[in-house]
Design a protein around this motif. Structure first.
Motif, PDB file in Angstrom:
ATOM      1  N   ARG A 236       0.854  -1.188   0.000  1.00 60.34           N
ATOM      2  CA  ARG A 236       0.000   0.000   0.000  1.00 60.34           C
ATOM      3  C   ARG A 236       0.887   1.233   0.000  1.00 60.34           C
ATOM      4  O   ARG A 236       1.795   1.357   0.829  1.00 60.34           O
ATOM      5  CB  ARG A 236      -0.896  -0.026   1.231  1.00 60.34           C
ATOM      6  N   ALA A 237       0.610   2.136  -0.940  1.00 58.15           N
ATOM      7  CA  ALA A 237       1.377   3.382  -1.018  1.00 58.15           C
ATOM      8  C   ALA A 237       0.468   4.493  -1.511  1.00 58.15           C
ATOM      9  O   ALA A 237      -0.059   4.419  -2.631  1.00 58.15           O
ATOM     10  CB  ALA A 237       2.571   3.225  -1.954  1.00 58.15           C
ATOM     11  N   ASN A 238       0.263   5.496  -0.661  1.00 59.47           N
ATOM     12  CA  ASN A 238      -0.588   6.637  -1.031  1.00 59.47           C
ATOM     13  C   ASN A 238      -1.972   6.189  -1.501  1.00 59.47           C
ATOM     14  O   ASN A 238      -2.482   6.635  -2.533  1.00 59.47           O
ATOM     15  CB  ASN A 238       0.087   7.479  -2.116  1.00 59.47           C
ATOM     16  N   GLU A 239      -2.560   5.265  -0.716  1.00 54.90           N
ATOM     17  CA  GLU A 239      -3.904   4.747  -0.990  1.00 54.90           C
ATOM     18  C   GLU A 239      -3.992   3.892  -2.260  1.00 54.90           C
ATOM     19  O   GLU A 239      -5.081   3.528  -2.696  1.00 54.90           O
ATOM     20  CB  GLU A 239      -4.941   5.888  -1.079  1.00 54.90           C
ATOM     21  N   ARG A 240      -2.866   3.591  -2.861  1.00 51.33           N
ATOM     22  CA  ARG A 240      -2.840   2.682  -4.018  1.00 51.33           C
ATOM     23  C   ARG A 240      -2.354   1.314  -3.539  1.00 51.33           C
ATOM     24  O   ARG A 240      -1.429   1.217  -2.722  1.00 51.33           O
ATOM     25  CB  ARG A 240      -1.920   3.212  -5.126  1.00 51.33           C
ATOM     26  N   TYR A 241      -2.964   0.269  -4.057  1.00 52.33           N
ATOM     27  CA  TYR A 241      -2.611  -1.105  -3.682  1.00 52.33           C
ATOM     28  C   TYR A 241      -1.966  -1.798  -4.888  1.00 52.33           C
ATOM     29  O   TYR A 241      -2.541  -1.803  -5.992  1.00 52.33           O
ATOM     30  CB  TYR A 241      -3.852  -1.877  -3.247  1.00 52.33           C
TER      31      TYR A 241
ATOM     32  N   GLU B 254      -1.744  -2.735 -10.205  1.00 51.94           N
ATOM     33  CA  GLU B 254      -2.592  -1.932  -9.326  1.00 51.94           C
ATOM     34  C   GLU B 254      -3.988  -2.544  -9.275  1.00 51.94           C
ATOM     35  O   GLU B 254      -4.581  -2.854 -10.312  1.00 51.94           O
ATOM     36  CB  GLU B 254      -2.680  -0.492  -9.808  1.00 51.94           C
TER      37      GLU B 254
END
Length: 396
Positions: A141-146, A212
């Protein structure tokens, strides 16, 4: 896959559709097996006939056919082509899991996709791990991206998929089931399955390179431990039906090819069908086959009865696993024994490649590697002797 699907309304329609698909699957089965040609047109017909949606609950628009009917559908398909029987197995299992752990919004979305003609395949277990339950694929998870990264194998049906079901290590420390659109950037599906049986199941590699995913389609598998269910028995029931279908196909070919065989000279008969020992063997195999069918039907009925139970108890979930394990043992034996005896009793000419009769044994041997029966015997003995309930997972 084509997304124009008719909706099956009831059990009879499901069985009729299975026979239609089976007839089509049988036409070029031998060619597909010998040349490793994927059955894309057959799977498209399977989907378009509505067979992949038959267990979706009525409240979500599906037929919700009985487990008895589902097992019969799989038997019909596997008898025509064992590969076709196996390919949709994971979709049924995954949909069952989503029914258990999905939110209402998730269930509505996924079931509508299937009812619209989308096909779902699994991302598969992984190679080079200590066991089949160990997962190295990661979700970060990074900046609300999976983002998904990893590599899967034994990804049955992946070449036909609109959606892939991938298990991965969630950043919060649990195993997640994730649905991902197979057209998403970073997904590579490789048809590199080279097993000697079940050759055209598209059970090869899925590579995930910075894929993503939509967080809406993450399912928390920890929720499975919070409820009593028979997910494993349900999944295993389909495996049993595949093996029974293989046994039925082998027995049908045995009856056909024995009639073409020459009798052994010592028998002093004009036809191989008059050999007394051969007649005895065919009778023995018939009993084995019929017993495997009856145990499959009995296990299906146990699941149908328990599905009507509002509050399932652990002992009832165990009852489902035990009934299916008993059926699996007989189906395993029937598929392997009858497919081997087919060659023995039909004589030397039956071994010619043009007949392709070895496919039944090859398919049986490879498919029965799923969930080995030595552990079924152990589960049965422990249950009846020590009242030890089977483990709650997808393999029993």
């Amino acid at each position: 896959m084509s997304h124009s699907q008719r909706i099956i309304d009831n059990d009879i329609e499901a069985i009729n559709a299975a026979y239609h698909v089976a007839d089509f699957a049988l036409e070029e089965r031998n060619l597909r097996d010998q040349e490793r040609i994927l059955p894309t047109d057959v799977i498209r017909r399977l989907v378009n006939k509505g067979l992949t949606a038959i267990r979706i609950p009525k409240e979500y628009g599906g037929a919700e056919v009985s487990n008895r009917t589902l097992s019969q559908v799989i038997r019909i398909l596997a008898k025509a082509d064992a590969n076709i029987g196996q390919i949709p197995q994971n979709q049924f299992g995954i949909l069952n899991t989503i029914l258990l752990i999905g939110s209402e919004e998730q269930k509505v979305f996924v079931f509508n996709e299937i009812l619209a003609g989308k096909f779902l395949a699994n991302g598969g277990p992984e190679r080079n791990t200590k066991d089949t339950q160990t997962i190295q694929t990661t979700l970060t998870r990074a900046n609300e991206r999976y983002i998904l990264n990893g590599e899967k194998f034994y990804s049955t049906g992946s070449a036909f998929a609109d959606w892939l079901a991938i298990k991965a290590q969630h950043p919060d420390g649990y195993i997640a089931l994730i649905l991902v659109d197979r057209t998403t950037k970073g997904i590579d599906i490789v048809d590199d399955w080279d097993g000697f049986g079940q050759r055209t199941t598209s059970s090869g590699t899925v590579r995930l390179n910075n894929v993503e995913i939509d967080p809406f389609l993450i399912f928390d598998e920890r929720l499975l431990a919070e409820t009593t269910h028979f997910r494993g028995a349900y999944s295993q029931l389909i495996q049993v039906a595949i093996d029974v279908g293989i046994a039925e196909a082998a027995f049908q070919d045995l009856i056909t090819y024995v009639k073409k065989a020459r009798p052994i000279a010592d028998a002093n008969v004009a036809e191989a069908t008059q050999e007394p020992y051969l007649i005895q063997e065919v009778g023995r195999l018939d009993v084995l086959l019929e017993a495997s069918i009856l145990l499959l039907e009995e296990a299906s009925d146990v699941l149908d009865r328990l599905e009507k139970t509002k509050t399932l108890k652990d002992i009832e979930a165990a009852e489902a696993s035990i009934a299916v394990a008993e059926a699996k043992i007989y189906a395993h034996r029937a598929a392997l024994t009858i497919s081997e005896k087919l060659i023995e009793l039909s004589g030397s000419r039956s071994s010619l490649a043009k007949h392709n009769l070895d496919q039944h044994w090859r398919n049986a041997r490879v498919h029965t590697l799923h969930d080995p029966v030595r552990w079924k015997y152990h589960a049965l003995g422990n249950y009846y002797l020590n009242r030890k309930l089977p483990a709650s997972h997808a393999w029993i």
